[in-house]
Write an enzyme that holds these catalytic residues in place. Structure first.
Site, PDB file in Angstrom:
ATOM      1  N   MET A  81      35.216 -19.713   3.538  1.00 21.85           N
ATOM      2  CA  MET A  81      34.480 -18.750   4.353  1.00 21.85           C
ATOM      3  C   MET A  81      34.725 -17.311   3.875  1.00 21.85           C
ATOM      4  SD  MET A  81      35.309 -20.721   7.962  1.00 21.85           S
ATOM      5  CE  MET A  81      34.277 -19.744   9.064  1.00 21.85           C
ATOM      6  N   HIS A  82      33.927 -16.386   4.394  1.00 28.95           N
ATOM      7  CA  HIS A  82      34.083 -14.936   4.266  1.00 28.95           C
ATOM      8  C   HIS A  82      33.563 -14.330   2.958  1.00 28.95           C
ATOM      9  CE1 HIS A  82      36.683 -15.366   7.731  1.00 28.95           C
ATOM     10  NE2 HIS A  82      37.545 -16.086   7.041  1.00 28.95           N
ATOM     11  N   ASP A 241      34.437 -24.172   6.274  1.00 25.54           N
ATOM     12  CA  ASP A 241      35.422 -25.249   6.107  1.00 25.54           C
ATOM     13  C   ASP A 241      36.156 -25.607   7.387  1.00 25.54           C
ATOM     14  OD1 ASP A 241      36.962 -22.908   6.193  1.00 25.54           O
ATOM     15  OD2 ASP A 241      37.757 -23.140   4.164  1.00 25.54           O
TER      16      ASP A 241
END
Length: 494
Positions: A81-82, A241
């Site tokens: 992520m991110h 995730d």
């Protein structure tokens, strides 16, 4: 033979998980790729490495299992992520992706905090901002590489780039988009106010699907040729995730929680409402179902800290034997307490300057004592994160342990004792990849709902590790000592 493909795009490698409709894993292919560090504090990856890893990992898994191209029914994703993937108007990569552990955007994080303040940031996004989040990375590019910023046609999250390569369609969905800090998680839509405040063009953001199970496009002829698959296979959006590992563990209902013992550690608690910590010490993100969120405490130093001590300090990679010997040390590690903050910390301190340390060492202590102190110290950090979530009055009844650390009987008992709740594990392997495959099953109609799929496929081991009341009381006092050591040294960490 019907097979569903779950693509798990991690930080250090990609797994292609082939899953049968009954949940049995037919095969797993795996390929690693590097984290690029062109300057101190930077963390980048070449998205083309992700694609090469997918092609090779999928080929390995199909050969191992004897899966034919026509056996693949649908494809889903789980992704780190991110991160920030920048594409030009033609869909070509402009620069290496800035991933979640990148630290270059410290000034941009402070800009966001100072511009909005904690209360407004919580109101708009329900989350704190950290370096490596897409908003901070975009602002860094805008400030430090304006000529590159002007060329941006689309900005994508990592797994969304891979799905673009498969389908030719730009898109994202709430479980991953929430990690950008550009999304209003309450409304599950891009935040108009965030975009306006920081002068980010809405056109560079992809269209949002509603859920990870929704079909985002079909496998193109070109992608099918490279992957050795048949064109036209449905490809669902997939998700971040953390929600994908939760789905792979069947964690969909408030009252259940997961503790993931990976490189970092995560405490994941489903919530029926987008509740968030007013001090923004936890994350409130979107879960797979449209009417479900989760509150997450993130610790940066879980197996990362353990592996540092075992490998770099002790020079011993036999982790199972090290845990066995540490289990012979009395609870409390003979008075030694370890602060695991080797790379700073998020929940609950949100302090990138926090440091690791051993407290209470004497000549009578040895490697076994220090090994147990390391495992207990990481567990205290996870208990601290759980306490921050409990303060929001979100119910937690059962704990599910997952990740590599959950293989350790010692660690499972320590966490059951510390958290004061039964600690369950499932029989599932490759939880994130399986979660991605489950989303593909629901999206293609193999199962009607996520609930139905998880009830059918996820098998919980019947005998949990039970907490011992006297040990729970002992660790309650130990947690206060752990916190006191942090407070006493916080100023020195700077």
């Amino acid at each position: 033979m019907k097979i569903y493909l779950g693509i798990d795009l991690g930080t250090t490698g990609l797994k292609a998980v082939l899953v049968k409709p009954d949940g049995e894993i037919a095969a797993v292919g795996y390929r690693e790729y590097p984290v690029l560090v062109p300057s101190p504090g930077y963390a980048e990856q070449d998205p083309r490495d992700w694609w090469r890893a997918l092609v090779e990992a999928l080929g390995d898994a199909m050969r191992e299992s004897g899966t034919a191209p026509g056996d693949i029914c649908s494809i889903g994703f789980s992704g780190q992520m991110h991160g920030t993937v920048l594409l030009d108007d033609a869909g070509e990569i402009l620069t290496p992706a800035i991933i979640w552990c990148d630290q270059r955007s410290v000034s941009e994080v402070e800009l966001v905090k100072n511009t909005l303040g904690t209360e407004k940031l919580g109101e708009l996004t329900q989350n704190p901002i950290s370096t490596g989040f897409q908003l901070a990375s975009l602002l860094w590019v805008k400030t430090h590489r304006p000529e590159l910023y002007e060329k941006i046609g689309k900005v994508l999250l990592p797994k969304d780039y891979l799905r673009y390569r498969l389908t030719g369609e730009y898109g994202s969905e709430p479980t991953d988009a929430c990690s950008t800090l550009l999304l209003d998680c309450r409304e599950r839509s891009w935040s108009v106010e965030i975009l306006s405040t920081f002068d980010i063009k809405p056109a560079i953001l992809p269209q949002l699907g509603k859920t990870p199970m929704e079909v985002a496009g079909l496998l193109t002829q070109k992608a099918a040729g490279e992957l050795g698959l048949c064109p036209g296979i449905p490809v669902v959006y997939g998700g971040g995730d953390q929600p994908m590992q939760a789905i792979g563990n069947g964690i969909l209902n408030p009252g259940d929680a997961s503790v993931t013992l990976g490189t970092g550690g995560q405490v994941f608690v489903p919530s029926a409402a987008p509740s968030y910590d007013p001090a923004l010490r936890t994350h409130t993100f979107c879960h797979g179902p449209e009417d479900l969120w989760y509150v997450m405490g993130a610790t940066l130093n879980c197996c990362l800290a353990q592996n540092w001590f075992f490998d770099k300090v002790l020079g011993d990679r036999n982790f199972a034997e090290l845990h066995r010997r540490a289990a012979e040390v009395p609870v409390g590690a003979n008075g030694v307490i370890f602060l695991p903050y080797l790379t700073g910390e998020r929940t609950p301190h949100m302090n990138p300057m926090a440091k690791g340390m051993f407290f209470g060492l004497t000549l009578g202590h040895d490697r076994e004592v220090m090994s147990r102190a390391v495992v207990e110290g990481i567990s205290y950090a996870l208990r601290d994160a759980m306490a921050t979530i409990e303060n929001q009055n979100i119910p937690v009844n059962r704990i599910f342990l997952s990740g590599g650390g959950a293989k350790s009987p010692l660690w499972r008992q320590i966490l059951a004792d510390m958290l004061g709740r039964p600690a369950y594990t499932t029989t599932m392997r490759e939880e994130a990849g399986v979660g991605a495959a489950i989303c593909a099953m629901v999206g293609s109609g193999e199962y009607a709902t996520l609930d139905q799929a998880c009830e059918t496929l996820v098998r919980v081991k019947e005998e949990p590790v039970l907490p011992r009341e006297e040990m729970t009381a002992f660790y309650r006092e130990g947690l206060e000592a752990f916190r006191a050591i942090y407070r006493a040294n916080e100023a020195l960490f700077r």
